[in-house]
Design a protein around this motif. Structure first.
Motif, PDB file in Angstrom:
ATOM      1  N   UNK A   1       0.834  -1.203   0.000  1.00  0.00           N
ATOM      2  CA  UNK A   1       0.000   0.000   0.000  1.00  0.00           C
ATOM      3  C   UNK A   1       0.868   1.251   0.000  1.00  0.00           C
ATOM      4  N   UNK A   2       1.881   1.266   0.880  1.00  0.00           N
ATOM      5  CA  UNK A   2       2.763   2.423   0.957  1.00  0.00           C
ATOM      6  C   UNK A   2       3.544   2.615  -0.341  1.00  0.00           C
ATOM      7  N   UNK A   3       4.032   1.518  -0.907  1.00  0.00           N
ATOM      8  CA  UNK A   3       4.820   1.632  -2.136  1.00  0.00           C
ATOM      9  C   UNK A   3       3.966   2.071  -3.322  1.00  0.00           C
ATOM     10  N   UNK A   4       2.694   1.641  -3.355  1.00  0.00           N
ATOM     11  CA  UNK A   4       1.793   2.133  -4.392  1.00  0.00           C
ATOM     12  C   UNK A   4       1.646   3.644  -4.286  1.00  0.00           C
ATOM     13  N   UNK A   5       1.477   4.126  -3.064  1.00  0.00           N
ATOM     14  CA  UNK A   5       1.349   5.570  -2.856  1.00  0.00           C
ATOM     15  C   UNK A   5       2.629   6.290  -3.278  1.00  0.00           C
ATOM     16  N   UNK A   6       3.769   5.748  -2.858  1.00  0.00           N
ATOM     17  CA  UNK A   6       5.059   6.367  -3.171  1.00  0.00           C
ATOM     18  C   UNK A   6       5.267   6.459  -4.681  1.00  0.00           C
ATOM     19  N   UNK A   7       5.014   5.370  -5.388  1.00  0.00           N
ATOM     20  CA  UNK A   7       5.272   5.385  -6.831  1.00  0.00           C
ATOM     21  C   UNK A   7       4.214   6.174  -7.594  1.00  0.00           C
ATOM     22  N   UNK A   8       2.989   6.253  -7.070  1.00  0.00           N
ATOM     23  CA  UNK A   8       2.018   7.166  -7.674  1.00  0.00           C
ATOM     24  C   UNK A   8       2.491   8.607  -7.536  1.00  0.00           C
ATOM     25  N   UNK A   9       3.049   8.929  -6.367  1.00  0.00           N
ATOM     26  CA  UNK A   9       3.565  10.284  -6.151  1.00  0.00           C
ATOM     27  C   UNK A   9       4.741  10.564  -7.088  1.00  0.00           C
ATOM     28  N   UNK A  10       5.643   9.592  -7.212  1.00  0.00           N
ATOM     29  CA  UNK A  10       6.767   9.775  -8.127  1.00  0.00           C
ATOM     30  C   UNK A  10       6.285   9.978  -9.560  1.00  0.00           C
ATOM     31  N   UNK A  11       5.285   9.201  -9.961  1.00  0.00           N
ATOM     32  CA  UNK A  11       4.758   9.345 -11.315  1.00  0.00           C
ATOM     33  C   UNK A  11       4.145  10.729 -11.521  1.00  0.00           C
ATOM     34  N   UNK A  12       3.478  11.255 -10.487  1.00  0.00           N
ATOM     35  CA  UNK A  12       2.880  12.585 -10.607  1.00  0.00           C
ATOM     36  C   UNK A  12       3.948  13.656 -10.717  1.00  0.00           C
ATOM     37  N   UNK A  13       5.118  13.406 -10.147  1.00  0.00           N
ATOM     38  CA  UNK A  13       6.201  14.375 -10.201  1.00  0.00           C
ATOM     39  C   UNK A  13       7.074  14.229 -11.438  1.00  0.00           C
TER      40      UNK A  13
ATOM     41  N   UNK B   1       6.266  12.155 -14.233  1.00  0.00           N
ATOM     42  CA  UNK B   1       5.545  11.805 -15.444  1.00  0.00           C
ATOM     43  C   UNK B   1       5.600  10.308 -15.690  1.00  0.00           C
ATOM     44  N   UNK B   2       4.694   9.813 -16.513  1.00  0.00           N
ATOM     45  CA  UNK B   2       4.583   8.381 -16.787  1.00  0.00           C
ATOM     46  C   UNK B   2       5.545   7.957 -17.897  1.00  0.00           C
ATOM     47  N   UNK B   3       5.750   6.632 -17.951  1.00  0.00           N
ATOM     48  CA  UNK B   3       6.502   5.989 -19.033  1.00  0.00           C
ATOM     49  C   UNK B   3       7.898   6.577 -19.188  1.00  0.00           C
ATOM     50  N   UNK B   4       8.521   6.921 -18.075  1.00  0.00           N
ATOM     51  CA  UNK B   4       9.884   7.421 -18.121  1.00  0.00           C
ATOM     52  C   UNK B   4      10.813   6.487 -17.387  1.00  0.00           C
ATOM     53  N   UNK B   5      11.992   6.972 -17.089  1.00  0.00           N
ATOM     54  CA  UNK B   5      12.970   6.165 -16.375  1.00  0.00           C
ATOM     55  C   UNK B   5      13.486   6.955 -15.180  1.00  0.00           C
ATOM     56  N   UNK B   6      13.698   6.264 -14.059  1.00  0.00           N
ATOM     57  CA  UNK B   6      14.389   6.888 -12.937  1.00  0.00           C
ATOM     58  C   UNK B   6      15.555   6.013 -12.551  1.00  0.00           C
TER      59      UNK B   6
END
Length: 207
Positions: free
Chosen positions: A188-200, A202-207
């Motif tokens: 649950x926490x990791x879903x939230x974290x990665x949703x936040x990262x995606x919002x910051x 953008x989607x379909x990129x690389x980190x």
């Protein structure tokens, strides 16, 4: 974070990264040392210096979108990742304790020795929330963890600069993820974290 191994980190986070088109690099600061090396490692004052070295390496990788590199700290053994964020302007986003450990430790020693000015209590570096970070920061914690939610909110509100982009997410017992390090529901926490990262980032990129 010290005390954790990269294999554990990869197992927990790779599915969330893959769903969003992110690449993931796990860094094991213990190297090939045994876990009993942890005490010696934590006594070092320059632990955060590893992060700029990793960024130097990523900057040479042509397959990495270097404008969209984020850092995720796993565990709260120290605030070294938060301190690294202050030294590394190339990061686009960060998920870490935001310096809560350093600030909580400073307040503890100030009260222990009845100091009226907590700024004179030494910490390794200026805590992230008392400084100006160049990237947005997410802090997550469970309300049943080692640091109580009200105390964390108080530290965040009184310590961060008005211009700092610092977000605190507290997971409650009702929604789960409330244990230390979200051990009762890390997904649950990791879903939230990665949703936040995606919002910051953008989607379909690389980190």
């Amino acid at each position: 974070e010290p005390g954790h191994r990269k294999e554990e980190f990869l197992f927990k986070l790779v599915p969330h990264a893959r769903e969003r088109g992110f690449s993931l690099l796990a860094l094991d600061l213990l190297g090939d040392q045994r876990d009993d090396y942890l005490d010696a490692l934590l006594r070092r004052r320059d632990l955060e210096s590893a992060i700029p070295c990793v960024m130097d390496y990523l900057e040479t990788c042509s397959e990495v979108d270097f404008e969209r590199v984020a850092i995720v700290a796993d565990g709260w053994g120290s605030s070294f990742v938060a301190r690294a964020v202050l030294q590394e302007p190339r990061l686009a986003a960060a998920v870490c304790d935001g310096g809560l450990w350093d600030l909580h430790e400073r307040a503890f020693f100030a009260s222990r020795f009845a100091m009226s000015d907590v700024s004179i209590v030494p910490v390794p570096h200026a805590p992230l929330m008392a400084s100006s970070a160049d990237c947005p920061v997410l802090i997550t914690l469970g309300e049943d963890g080692w640091l109580k939610a009200d105390r964390a909110r108080q530290i965040v509100q009184t310590s961060r600069l008005g211009s700092s982009d610092v977000m605190l997410k507290v997971f409650t017992a009702a929604e789960t993820g409330a244990a230390q390090a979200h051990a009762d529901n890390p997904s649950l926490a990791n879903e939230y974290i990665f949703d936040w990262l995606e919002s910051r980032l953008g989607a379909a990129g690389r980190i």
